[in-house]
Design an enzyme around this catalytic site. Structure first.
Site, PDB file in Angstrom:
ATOM      1  N   SER A 284       0.869  -1.189   0.000  1.00  0.00           N
ATOM      2  CA  SER A 284       0.000   0.000   0.000  1.00  0.00           C
ATOM      3  C   SER A 284       0.895   1.226   0.000  1.00  0.00           C
ATOM      4  CB  SER A 284      -0.880   0.021   1.254  1.00  0.00           C
ATOM      5  OG  SER A 284      -0.138   0.493   2.370  1.00  0.00           O
ATOM      6  N   ASP A 285       0.339   2.400  -0.182  1.00  0.00           N
ATOM      7  CA  ASP A 285       1.138   3.582   0.106  1.00  0.00           C
ATOM      8  C   ASP A 285       0.928   3.919   1.589  1.00  0.00           C
ATOM      9  OD1 ASP A 285       2.867   5.680  -0.057  1.00  0.00           O
ATOM     10  OD2 ASP A 285       1.955   6.614  -1.799  1.00  0.00           O
ATOM     11  N   TRP A 286       1.672   4.869   2.062  1.00  0.00           N
ATOM     12  CA  TRP A 286       1.698   5.231   3.489  1.00  0.00           C
ATOM     13  C   TRP A 286       0.273   5.459   4.016  1.00  0.00           C
ATOM     14  CZ3 TRP A 286       6.165   6.304   6.579  1.00  0.00           C
ATOM     15  CH2 TRP A 286       5.892   6.906   7.799  1.00  0.00           C
ATOM     16  N   GLY A 287      -0.206   4.475   4.782  1.00  0.00           N
ATOM     17  CA  GLY A 287      -1.533   4.636   5.378  1.00  0.00           C
ATOM     18  C   GLY A 287      -2.695   4.593   4.412  1.00  0.00           C
ATOM     19  N   SER A 288      -2.461   4.135   3.188  1.00  0.00           N
ATOM     20  CA  SER A 288      -3.540   4.258   2.194  1.00  0.00           C
ATOM     21  C   SER A 288      -4.674   3.264   2.438  1.00  0.00           C
ATOM     22  CB  SER A 288      -3.013   4.153   0.765  1.00  0.00           C
ATOM     23  OG  SER A 288      -2.647   2.836   0.446  1.00  0.00           O
TER      24      SER A 288
END
Ligand code: BGC
Length: 763
Positions: A284-288
């Site tokens: 995922s991307d950061w916290g996505s």
């Protein structure tokens, strides 16, 4: 059956069975065997990526509580960590003190260098030299793997057609063909080839799929694009990187037409995994995953976890949603266990491919780390690539190159000429400001001792303070020549650094007006991470060099170009518009029913108050030399499925100095069942020519490279005429021809992702 015979048959059957059993045992891979032993918590633990530090304070979060988590098998990977020794300690805890001894994956954004910082990616794209890009990535990988890292979050291959988007600096610009070549070069450079191997730095191709299409250029914003644009423009570099063996991919933060990519099953499972056959690790991307709540597609965190897992996001970066909420979701519906197992297997597989099960400590050789970081040949490569990245935008009256023998004093004006941090650009990994050679230092070192070099900051791009301008003007008047460095500082482009205006920051424009007003000869150096709107500056300044943000060797490289040790040959990877309001502008638009016409009396697709051309076109870049194109030839007039046409041209350096030329091949399908772009890049080659030298280039193009995404959702090559041009930029086309595609047939892949072979011979 006689008893003897029955025994014999039974024996044979037993042998066959035991052989089959043996084969089955062999077929169980190490990841599969491990999976069988894992508890639900341990499985989920593999999907968890935690921040071991912040971007600027690596390893700072690795405390006792974190080690306890590792011992319990609750972490699969850390990001924002580094260092052979500290990471060895952390890895030992995972390998020796957790129940199953599964090694951790250590990751960082090594985007344009680890310690030896190279030009920012947009600048490296401006080299139009994938081999230079590959070399930079290889060096970055050597340094990063020596410092305990297994995994980089690069390349960023997002196409960006709106330069207001701050992250345009991290990619290769506006074009999917150029973007595909740069993507492949980076994957090959980071991983050392197209399969993951022990000791490699695993690449992450990001951000899948249309992050760069954020509406209005506002970072994180929705992409609302047609299926055709998605397939033909935004996805090709991802396809190329998948084919090049990128071990991992990262999702994008944004949504495409309402579907957040973190939950985009059709894109990730349907396109990437099923249609393209890619089976790597999706992060995922950061916290996505958590952000799926903000997107309004999940009511709670468990719902977000299920959506992301179902879409095949294997690892949750930092958000903690898988860590905290996946277990309950799986217990509620055990059918989801299958999805979890698939994700765990994909993570374990890359750990195995990187050699982490067999030699978990091979990334932790402290002596190697000391040898690799900023090794002398790495610095040399950084200087060479920085020289290749610069684009000579304008050089009226051949102001450049400067002859040091004719100079007595030079004034170097501008904060950016002595600011180290901005040379490092966005994502500096372990780059150190004190290791940067500034432009002022580079110029001073390159000039004979008897030339006086004076400097003044003038004005800072970050403030509106103009109080330093009078002193700068005074200094400029005292010198024979002024080198004026203006533009954006490093913090004006990058993530969450979108700008509504592409004009120079106001203080920089004021400084430029004042210095150009002195009447002294002025050479302008631009520092910036995006195309800028430079109409006024271009009218007033005789010579402009685009230097982007060039990394640790910025100053030396700039001096090489200013004083003619190297003839610039970089080319714009994205057009420079005339004003901010003219974007998005890209060279490969469709013709429309009323093609743009300079004649204002005609009603055509244009603004009434602006010329129809950009200020500097895609592919533009001047040289200290001149090049002549001649003798265009083609191997055939007609090509069928699987065949190719060879297009040859001779390029001669007709100037008096050595230099590189970037020879570009563009195509157009003038009549098709759907409207096709007016020009599309389908080949290029940067070649070096000494004065008077000629080289012959042959581009091999296949009909499949002309495929388009049909209304039926397939790649289609239509029979008919194809026009082509060879030239020095999208606005400087020097020779043209056409060929016929003989048969309508299915395409094979995203057309812009397919490489054109270019052979260069002496002529
Ligand atoms: C960025 C990614 C990056 C990640 C980890 C995110 O904010 O969008 O490109 O890899 O942070 O640093």
């Amino acid at each position: 059956m006689r008893p003897m015979r029955r025994v014999a048959v039974a024996c044979i059957a037993a042998v066959v069975l035991s052989c089959a059993g043996h084969a089955a045992a062999q077929a169980v891979s190490r990841p599969e065997a491990l999976l069988k032993k894992m508890t639900l918590d341990e499985k989920i633990g593999q999907l968890v990526q935690r921040a071991g530090g912040r971007q600027r304070a690596l390893n700072s979060r690795i405390d006792e509580a974190e080690l306890a988590r590792v011992r319990a098998g609750g972490v699969g990977s850390y990001l924002h960590v580094a260092g052979a020794e500290p990471l060895a300690k952390l890895q030992k805890v995972a390998v020796e003190e957790s129940r199953l001894g599964i090694p951790l994956l250590f990751a960082m954004d090594v985007v344009h260098g680890y310690r030896t910082i190279f030009p920012v990616p947009l600048a490296m794209a401006a080299t139009w030299a994938p081999e230079a890009q590959e070399r930079a990535a290889r060096i970055a990988a050597d340094e990063a793997t020596s410092a305990g890292l297994h995994w980089t979050f690069a390349p960023m291959v997002d196409i960006a057609r709106d330069p207001r988007w701050g992250r345009i600096v991290e990619g290769a610009g506006e074009d999917p063909y150029l973007g595909s070549r740069m993507a492949v070069a980076q994957v090959a450079g980071y991983q050392g080839g197209n399969t993951l191997r022990p000791g490699a730095l695993m690449a992450t191709t990001k951000h899948f799929g249309a992050y760069g299409a954020a509406v209005g250029g506002r970072d994180y914003n929705s992409a609302d694009i047609s299926e055709r644009t998605l397939q033909e423009v935004y996805l090709p570099p991802f396809y190329a990187a998948a084919r090049a063996g990128s071990g991992s991919f990262m999702v994008a933060f944004n949504d495409i037409a309402g579907v957040p990519t973190t939950a985009n099953r059709d894109l990730m499972r349907g396109v990437l995994r099923e249609r393209w056959g890619w089976q790597g690790l999706m992060v995922s991307d950061w916290g996505s995953v958590a952000e799926l709540l903000n997107h309004g597609v999940a009511a709670d965190r468990a719902g977000a976890a299920v959506l992301a897992l179902d879409a095949s996001v294997d690892m949750d970066m930092v958000g903690g949603v898988y860590a905290d909420d996946l277990k309950a979701a799986i217990e509620k519906d055990p059918a989801r266990l299958k999805l979890l197992d698939e994700a765990v297997l994909r993570i374990l597989r890359v750990k195995e491919q990187l050699g982490l099960f067999d030699r978990p400590m091979q990334y932790h050789d402290v002596e190697r780390e000391a040898r690799e970081l900023m090794a002398p040949d790495h610095r040399e490569a950084a200087r060479a690539i920085a020289r290749q990245s610069m684009v000579l935008l304008k050089n009226d009256g051949k102001v450049l190159p400067l002859n040091p023998a004719k100079l007595r004093s030079v004034a170097v004006i501008g904060v950016l000429a002595s600011e180290r941090r901005s040379s490092l650009g966005s994502w500096k990994a372990q780059g150190k400001e004190e290791e940067v050679v500034t432009v002022l230092e580079g110029i001073t070192a390159a000039l004979p001792k008897n030339v006086k070099v004076v400097a003044a900051p003038g004005a800072d791009p970050r403030t509106h303070d103009l109080s330093g301008i009078p002193a700068a003007v005074k200094l400029a008047k005292s010198a024979d020549l002024v080198v004026l460095m203006i533009g954006e500082d490093f913090d004006l482009s990058g993530e969450a650094r979108s700008r509504s205006s592409l004009e120079l920051p106001p203080s920089q424009l004021e400084l430029a007006r004042a210095i150009l007003g002195t009447g002294k000869p002025v050479v302008v150096l631009l520092a910036n991470g995006r195309p800028l709107a430079l109409q006024e500056l271009t009218e007033k300044a005789p010579a402009i060099v685009e230097t982007w943000m060039l990394g640790v060797e910025a100053g030396n490289a700039v001096a090489d170009v200013l004083f003619g040790k190297y003839s610039p040959a970089g080319r714009l990877p994205a057009a420079f518009p005339r004003t901010s309001a003219a974007v998005p502008f890209y060279y490969s638009g469709n013709p429309t029913g009323r093609p743009a016409d300079p004649d204002l009396a005609k009603d055509t697709v244009r603004y009434h108050d602006l010329p129809i051309t950009p200020l500097f076109a895609f592919g533009h870049g001047l040289s200290y030399s001149e090049f002549r194109y001649s003798d265009l030839a083609q191997s055939t007039q007609a090509v069928g499925p699987g065949e190719r046409v060879d297009i040859s041209i001779t390029v001669e350096n007709t100037g008096s100095v050595s230099g590189d030329e970037v020879v570009q091949l563009y195509v157009r399908d003038p009549v098709a069942s759907i409207s096709r772009p007016v020009l599309e890049l389908r080949g290029f080659k940067r070649i070096e020519l000494t004065a008077g030298q000629r080289k012959r280039l042959t581009f091999s193009v296949t009909p499949e490279q002309l495929a388009f995404w049909s209304p039926r959702g397939q790649w289609l090559v239509e029979a008919g005429r194809i026009d082509f041009w060879v030239g020095a930029s999208s606005a400087d086309l020097r020779a043209n021809g056409s060929f016929e595609i003989t048969k309508t047939h299915a395409g094979t892949a995203p057309a812009a992702a397919l490489p054109t072979r270019v052979v260069v011979s002496n002529n």
